[in-house]
Design an enzyme around this catalytic site. Sequence first.
Site, mmCIF file in Angstrom:
data_model
loop_
_atom_site.group_PDB
_atom_site.id
_atom_site.type_symbol
_atom_site.label_atom_id
_atom_site.label_comp_id
_atom_site.label_asym_id
_atom_site.label_seq_id
_atom_site.Cartn_x
_atom_site.Cartn_y
_atom_site.Cartn_z
ATOM 1 N N GLY A 164 0.783 -1.198 -0.008
ATOM 2 C CA GLY A 164 -0.089 -0.127 -0.029
ATOM 3 C C GLY A 164 0.715 1.185 -0.044
ATOM 4 N N GLY A 165 1.997 1.289 -0.428
ATOM 5 C CA GLY A 165 3.019 2.322 -0.354
ATOM 6 C C GLY A 165 3.535 2.676 0.735
ATOM 7 N N GLU A 200 16.787 -1.782 -2.523
ATOM 8 C CA GLU A 200 17.011 -1.895 -4.070
ATOM 9 C C GLU A 200 17.293 -0.469 -4.641
ATOM 10 O OE1 GLU A 200 13.446 -3.706 -5.399
ATOM 11 O OE2 GLU A 200 12.489 -1.934 -5.664
ATOM 12 N N PHE A 202 16.626 2.770 -6.706
ATOM 13 C CA PHE A 202 15.704 3.506 -6.885
ATOM 14 C C PHE A 202 16.007 4.281 -8.278
ATOM 15 C CE2 PHE A 202 13.292 7.695 -6.611
ATOM 16 C CZ PHE A 202 12.166 7.211 -6.566
ATOM 17 N N GLU A 288 7.053 -5.669 -6.955
ATOM 18 C CA GLU A 288 6.452 -6.603 -6.255
ATOM 19 C C GLU A 288 5.178 -7.456 -6.663
ATOM 20 O OE1 GLU A 288 5.754 -3.779 -3.062
ATOM 21 O OE2 GLU A 288 3.648 -3.616 -3.667
ATOM 22 N N ARG A 292 -3.948 -10.200 -4.094
ATOM 23 C CA ARG A 292 -5.003 -9.603 -3.742
ATOM 24 C C ARG A 292 -5.761 -8.730 -4.953
ATOM 25 N NH1 ARG A 292 -4.094 -4.355 -3.100
ATOM 26 N NH2 ARG A 292 -2.020 -3.828 -2.082
ATOM 27 N N ARG A 338 -8.609 8.683 -7.531
ATOM 28 C CA ARG A 338 -8.929 8.453 -6.363
ATOM 29 C C ARG A 338 -9.408 9.865 -5.487
ATOM 30 N NH1 ARG A 338 -4.869 3.781 -3.946
ATOM 31 N NH2 ARG A 338 -4.565 2.541 -5.818
#
Length: 465
Positions: A164-165, A200, A202, A288, A292, A338
Site C-alpha cells: 500500500g505504499g 533496491e 531507486f 513486487e 489480492r 482516487r
Amino acid sequence: MFSTVLIANRGEIALRVARTCREMGIRTVAVYSTADRDSAVVRFADEAVHIGAPPAKGSYLSVPAVIEAALQTGAQAIHPGYGFLSEDPDFAEICEAHDIVFIGPPPQVMQQLGDKAAARSLMAQAGLPVLPGSMDALTSPAEAKELARQVGYPVILKAVAGGGGRGMAVVRSADDLRLAYNETRAHARAVFGDDRLYLERFVDDARHIEVQVLCDRHGNAVHLGERDCSVQRRHQKLIEEAPATGLPRELREAMLAAAVHGATAVGFVGAGTFEFVVTPDDRFYLMEINCRLQVEHPVTELVTGIDIVREQISVAAGLPLSFRQSDITLRGVAVECRVNAENPDNAFSPTPGLLSEFVPPGGPFVRVDTHAYPGWLVGPDYDSLLAKAAVWAPDREQALARMDRALSEFRVSGHGVHTTLGFLRRTLAHPLFQAALHTTGLVGAMTAEEADRDGDASKESAPVG
C-alpha cells in the site's frame, strides 16, 4: 457455488464485492466496527455482524471475531477485499482449518510472495528481471550502507512485509542512510508488526506499470493487460489508467508474458498483480507482487468487460476461468481518480469530518465506487478514500475530458473536510500528463511548481519600502 459469502472489509470495496455477490445470487454478510454501524455496506448486505471497536486491531484485523462471524452466519467463504487481512497467510490457513474458503491465493503462495525480499529472489530464479539490491532481509545499517555503495545511489528501503505504499524511504546519499534505515524499520514495526527491511536501486523518472493476472486451479493463467499507476504521492497511487499509453510493443508484450510466467511459476490462484518499474530507457524490472484485488481494478474491468470479483469468487469455488487469453480484448481507454479526504496543500494530510454534502457525478461511461453519503462521518481510524471515479472512452483524449467533467460534477463538503478533487483536475491538465510523458516524479514536480508560484505571488503582493 457458495450460498453465503462474508466480506471481511469496509468502505467502497466491501460494497463493491457485495454487489457482485448479489448479481451472482449469493447471500452476503457484512462485518463492521462500531464506527461503521451506519455504513452503506451494512445497509446493503443481507446480514451484518458487529465485530469490535473502531481501531482495526480490535475489529477488521481481529481474526477470532471475523471467523466467529462467519461461523455464526453460515458463511462458506470469506472475501477479504484489499488491505486488512487480504494478504495474511495465517488468516487463510485459519479459514481452511474451519472449513471456510478464503477467496484468494493459497496460504503457501501468499507466504512466499508476502515476504517482498524473498519474492524478489523467487522471481529472479524464475527469470523475471529485478532491480539490483538485496535478496534477503537486511541485518544492519552497516550492511545496508555497503549494499547501497555497490548498487549505487539513490536507493530505496522497503519493509519486507510492506504494501500500500507504506514502509518505504528513498535515500540519496550515504550520510542519510542510517537515519532512514532506523526510521523505516520503526515505521514497519508499528504498521506491519515486522521490522525487517530490504533495499533496491531507486529509479528516478520511472513509470509504474502493473499487470493484472487471473489464475484458476485447472492450469489456466491469463493477464488482463496493464495499468499505468505512475501518478503517486508518498508512493501511493492517485490516478491510474488502462492501458498504459506509449509503451513500446515489445516491452509491453515482454512484461505481460513475464507476469503470467511468474504467476505460473509459484502456482498462483485467483487475482493478483505484478508491479513493474519501467526506466527512461524502456527497461522493466519487477518491484513486487500483490496477492489480492487492487484498488484500481475498475479500469481493467472497463477496458476488458470482465468482472474480476466474479472470477475471484468462481475460481475460489473450484470453477475454471470463464475465458482464455485469446478471448480477452482491450477496448478503449479507462482512467480512475482516487478522491480522498485529504488536504493537498498540507502534504496530503487526512481531514476527517462529517459530510454535509456528497453528490457523485454520473453520465455516460462514468463509474463511481463509493461508500460515502451526506451525513457520513469520515473518521480518523481508517483510510481517507471517499470514492473512486472511473471513466471509459474510445481514446485517451476523450477519457481525460470525460474524467475532468466527472470530477467537476462532484459536490463534497463538510466541516473541516478537504478533498483531492482540485489537485486531481490540475494533474489531469498538466502538460506532461496530457502528453503521457508523466512519471512517478510528477506529483513532486507539481508540488514544487505550485510552491514557486505561491512564493512569487507573495513577493508580488508584499508591501514596497
